[in-house]
Design a protein around this motif. Structure first.
Motif, PDB file in Angstrom:
ATOM      1  N   THR A  83       0.695 -31.433  42.395  1.00 46.16           N
ATOM      2  CA  THR A  83       2.062 -31.735  41.937  1.00 46.16           C
ATOM      3  C   THR A  83       3.122 -31.182  42.878  1.00 46.16           C
ATOM      4  O   THR A  83       4.310 -31.507  42.737  1.00 46.16           O
ATOM      5  CB  THR A  83       2.283 -31.150  40.536  1.00 46.16           C
ATOM      6  N   ARG A  84       2.703 -30.342  43.829  1.00 38.89           N
ATOM      7  CA  ARG A  84       3.579 -29.791  44.869  1.00 38.89           C
ATOM      8  C   ARG A  84       4.828 -29.090  44.302  1.00 38.89           C
ATOM      9  O   ARG A  84       5.964 -29.493  44.577  1.00 38.89           O
ATOM     10  CB  ARG A  84       3.998 -30.879  45.838  1.00 38.89           C
ATOM     11  N   PRO A  85       4.640 -28.053  43.515  1.00 40.15           N
ATOM     12  CA  PRO A  85       5.813 -27.325  43.002  1.00 40.15           C
ATOM     13  C   PRO A  85       6.590 -26.683  44.146  1.00 40.15           C
ATOM     14  O   PRO A  85       6.042 -26.387  45.203  1.00 40.15           O
ATOM     15  CB  PRO A  85       5.194 -26.270  42.086  1.00 40.15           C
ATOM     16  N   THR A  86       7.876 -26.445  43.929  1.00 42.86           N
ATOM     17  CA  THR A  86       8.734 -25.871  44.968  1.00 42.86           C
ATOM     18  C   THR A  86       8.547 -24.355  45.044  1.00 42.86           C
ATOM     19  O   THR A  86       7.987 -23.729  44.138  1.00 42.86           O
ATOM     20  CB  THR A  86      10.209 -26.167  44.664  1.00 42.86           C
ATOM     21  N   VAL A  87       9.065 -23.792  46.124  1.00 45.91           N
ATOM     22  CA  VAL A  87       9.005 -22.343  46.291  1.00 45.91           C
ATOM     23  C   VAL A  87       9.842 -21.659  45.215  1.00 45.91           C
ATOM     24  O   VAL A  87       9.464 -20.609  44.689  1.00 45.91           O
ATOM     25  CB  VAL A  87       9.493 -21.945  47.703  1.00 45.91           C
ATOM     26  N   SER A  88      10.965 -22.257  44.875  1.00 43.78           N
ATOM     27  CA  SER A  88      11.823 -21.676  43.843  1.00 43.78           C
ATOM     28  C   SER A  88      11.093 -21.573  42.511  1.00 43.78           C
ATOM     29  O   SER A  88      11.215 -20.569  41.788  1.00 43.78           O
ATOM     30  CB  SER A  88      13.089 -22.520  43.681  1.00 43.78           C
ATOM     31  N   GLN A  89      10.315 -22.613  42.191  1.00 44.92           N
ATOM     32  CA  GLN A  89       9.545 -22.574  40.954  1.00 44.92           C
ATOM     33  C   GLN A  89       8.498 -21.467  41.004  1.00 44.92           C
ATOM     34  O   GLN A  89       8.260 -20.757  40.025  1.00 44.92           O
ATOM     35  CB  GLN A  89       8.868 -23.930  40.719  1.00 44.92           C
ATOM     36  N   LEU A  90       7.879 -21.307  42.183  1.00 45.32           N
ATOM     37  CA  LEU A  90       6.886 -20.244  42.343  1.00 45.32           C
ATOM     38  C   LEU A  90       7.530 -18.876  42.165  1.00 45.32           C
ATOM     39  O   LEU A  90       6.963 -17.994  41.513  1.00 45.32           O
ATOM     40  CB  LEU A  90       6.247 -20.347  43.730  1.00 45.32           C
ATOM     41  N   VAL A  91       8.723 -18.688  42.742  1.00 44.83           N
ATOM     42  CA  VAL A  91       9.433 -17.411  42.597  1.00 44.83           C
ATOM     43  C   VAL A  91       9.693 -17.120  41.125  1.00 44.83           C
ATOM     44  O   VAL A  91       9.501 -15.993  40.652  1.00 44.83           O
ATOM     45  CB  VAL A  91      10.751 -17.440  43.399  1.00 44.83           C
ATOM     46  N   ARG A  92      10.134 -18.127  40.362  1.00 42.76           N
ATOM     47  CA  ARG A  92      10.393 -17.923  38.930  1.00 42.76           C
ATOM     48  C   ARG A  92       9.108 -17.575  38.180  1.00 42.76           C
ATOM     49  O   ARG A  92       9.110 -16.713  37.286  1.00 42.76           O
ATOM     50  CB  ARG A  92      11.032 -19.180  38.342  1.00 42.76           C
ATOM     51  N   ASP A  93       8.005 -18.231  38.541  1.00 44.90           N
ATOM     52  CA  ASP A  93       6.735 -17.936  37.875  1.00 44.90           C
ATOM     53  C   ASP A  93       6.306 -16.495  38.140  1.00 44.90           C
ATOM     54  O   ASP A  93       5.827 -15.796  37.233  1.00 44.90           O
ATOM     55  CB  ASP A  93       5.645 -18.898  38.371  1.00 44.90           C
ATOM     56  N   ILE A  94       6.486 -16.034  39.387  1.00 42.17           N
ATOM     57  CA  ILE A  94       6.102 -14.661  39.725  1.00 42.17           C
ATOM     58  C   ILE A  94       7.015 -13.658  39.031  1.00 42.17           C
ATOM     59  O   ILE A  94       6.570 -12.598  38.559  1.00 42.17           O
ATOM     60  CB  ILE A  94       6.119 -14.468  41.256  1.00 42.17           C
ATOM     61  N   GLU A  95       8.322 -13.976  38.944  1.00 44.22           N
ATOM     62  CA  GLU A  95       9.254 -13.091  38.233  1.00 44.22           C
ATOM     63  C   GLU A  95       8.835 -12.954  36.773  1.00 44.22           C
ATOM     64  O   GLU A  95       8.885 -11.863  36.190  1.00 44.22           O
ATOM     65  CB  GLU A  95      10.674 -13.650  38.331  1.00 44.22           C
TER      66      GLU A  95
END
Length: 537
Positions: free
Chosen positions: A104-116
């Protein structure tokens, strides 16, 4: 400070040193080593360092021509060191694998939110976006593209198919493994112990076998490294030890080694050892066996010759029929190694090759003088780079490894002066010597402490140790052990009873002493006079 081995150097430092090595080698080849001010200025610009540093790098590289000579040793925190705690590192790794590497190729911003979110749920301090982006930059580009379905990136990182050609000897050497189609037997019992693995190396230009390694162990970094070492060095002594009179003139460092994608060819030590010596590595694209056609055909030829031996498994069940391979097995590992060597130097090298229309040995002889023989500048350093290793404590009696004891006079100065375990490199083909890295960082050769012992392989040493232990177990008298244990149990029981009886006797004796008449009256204070009573009768 102990000088690190190639596989101990930080990745970023190693990559920069490799870049410098390529640039300097090109400079030396193109300018014949001329060091004019203008040439040095251009080289300094390309290396992105000062002219003074350029002179220093050139001086060090000319000395031994290795990548290690260009490694900058720095004080303080190593380049690429990560100070992030392990808990948050684990959260980043899990999030990248679980959320980011998806079709689904999530964005880096989405990854940052998931890690937060994950950090907050664990009560941890949130991470900066740049930290997460650096971890993404560490990912293998092709692996990331394949997991995320980025087809254009996958294509861009895929080698273009083509024919593998070579223009001179040792330009390309192919290496591969195969399980031999024959059972071997134990040296002592002559009982079948299994099918060995054969690692072969071949020069693509001349089709000469450059080296091989035979072992009972599955393919590993070790078998690959020992095959390469056999390829690089002169084989005169090796042939003499096996009583083979035919010549095997191949020796020297290859420009490139062509291998498949097995884990043994991807090991850090193997890659660093090759890079340090200026050997490039080409990995065959997965699912493209045509790129290894030369070595595959050689392996097929060698396996076909093994089908003539007792204990062969043939190549398929139809040929095998009712033939009992284990029952007919007759050759030991050492005997099979000599048979293969004889076949290579006495038959394969001397026979007309279908692609060359000439014997490989004749092609090699025609061209071996066209290029200078390239051998490792530091033989010992190159050798130990590829050998397996163990860590051992230096005792006053020497280094103990696999129940064998080694000593070198050079180790005398270190006995009792270091608590560090020392790195010990060994060659499984010849356990008569090992290489010990002293606390100073230098390797020294240590030999058997008992000089009367004959050289043996690690396989022979381990087999002998296993045989002794099995013999010891067979010699154990179980009934004697039981009888002894019962006798010990009886002895302890009787001792306890005698001790208890003796203690009871002493207690009774003390009580008798207290009751015995000693001339005094109990309950009467004898220190006071007793009043006289006259008898009136």
């Amino acid at each position: 400070m102990t000088e690190p081995l190639p596989d101990e150097v930080d990745d970023a430092q190693w990559a920069e040193a490799c870049r410098r090595a390529v640039t300097i080698r090109r400079f030396l080849e193109s300018s014949s080593g001329e060091s004019s001010v203008a040439a040095i200025a251009d080289l300094a610009s390309e290396l992105q360092v000062s002219q003074a540093t350029t002179y220093r790098l050139l001086r060090r590289f000319r000395k031994d021509r290795t990548v290690m000579s260009l490694i900058e040793t720095k004080r303080g925190r190593p380049t690429g060191h990560r100070a992030l705690d392990a808990q948050r590192e684990a959260i980043i790794e899990k999030a990248i694998r679980k959320y980011y590497l998806k079709p689904t190729r999530p964005t880096v911003s989405q990854l940052v939110r998931d890690i937060e979110t994950d950090c907050a749920s664990e009560g941890l301090k949130p991470l900066h976006r740049r930290t997460i982006e650096r971890r993404l930059g560490d990912l293998d580009l092709r692996h990331r593209a394949q997991r995320r379905g980025e087809t254009e990136t996958v294509k861009a990182t895929m080698p273009v198919p083509g024919t593998l050609n070579s223009s001179r000897p040792l330009e390309i050497v192919q290496i591969d493994h195969t399980k031999a189609d024959v059972f071997v037997v134990d040296e002592e019992t002559r009982e079948p112990i299994g099918r060995p693995w054969l690692t072969l190396a071949m020069d693509v230009f001349s089709r000469m076998v450059t080296g091989f390694y035979l072992t009972m162990d599955a393919p590993s970094r070790l078998s690959t490294s020992l095959c390469l070492l056999h390829s690089v060095y002169d084989k005169t002594v090796w042939l003499k030890a096996r009583e083979i009179e035919e010549s095997w003139p191949v020796a020297g460092l290859p420009d490139r080694v062509h291998v498949d994608n097995g884990a043994d060819f991807r090991s850090r030590a193997f890659k660093r050892g090759c890079e340090n010596a200026g050997i490039a590595i080409d990995w065959r694209p997965p699912g493209t066996p045509r790129f290894g056609g030369h070595i595959e055909r050689l392996i097929g030829t060698q396996m076909g010759r093994l089908h003539l031996l007792p204990g062969t498994t043939f190549s398929n069940a139809q040929d095998l029929a009712e033939y009992d391979s284990k029952k007919h097995a007759a050759l030991t590992l050492r005997e099979l190694e000599r048979y293969i060597a004889l076949d290579i130097v006495g038959s394969y090298h001397q026979s007309i090759h279908s692609s060359l229309s000439r014997p490989p040995l004749a092609v090699w002889r025609d061209h071996e003088g066209e290029i200078p023989l390239r051998l490792p500048e530091d033989r010992l350093q190159f050798w130990v780079s590829f050998l397996p290793e163990q860590e051992r404590t230096l005792r006053p009696t020497g280094i103990h490894l696999f129940d064998l004891r080694y000593w070198s006079p050079a180790l005398s100065a270190d006995v009792g002066r270091t608590e560090r375990r020392l790195l010990v490199k060994y060659d499984p083909r010849d356990m008569s010597r090992v290489f010990v890295r002293r606390p100073s960082g230098n390797f020294v050769e240590a030999r058997y402490a008992d000089l009367t012992l004959a050289p043996i392989s690690l396989h022979e040493a381990l087999t002998a140790r296993r045989t002794l232990r099995e013999k010891g177990r067979r010699e154990v008298d179980s009934r004697a052990i039981v009888r002894t244990a019962l006798e010990q149990r009886k002895l302890v029981g009787e001792a306890v009873n005698r001790t208890a009886a003796a203690r009871r006797g002493k207690a009774q004796s003390r009580r008798g002493d207290d009751l015995r008449d000693t001339g005094t009256l109990r309950g009467v204070d004898s220190s006071k006079p007793v009043p006289f009573v006259e008898d009136t009768e």
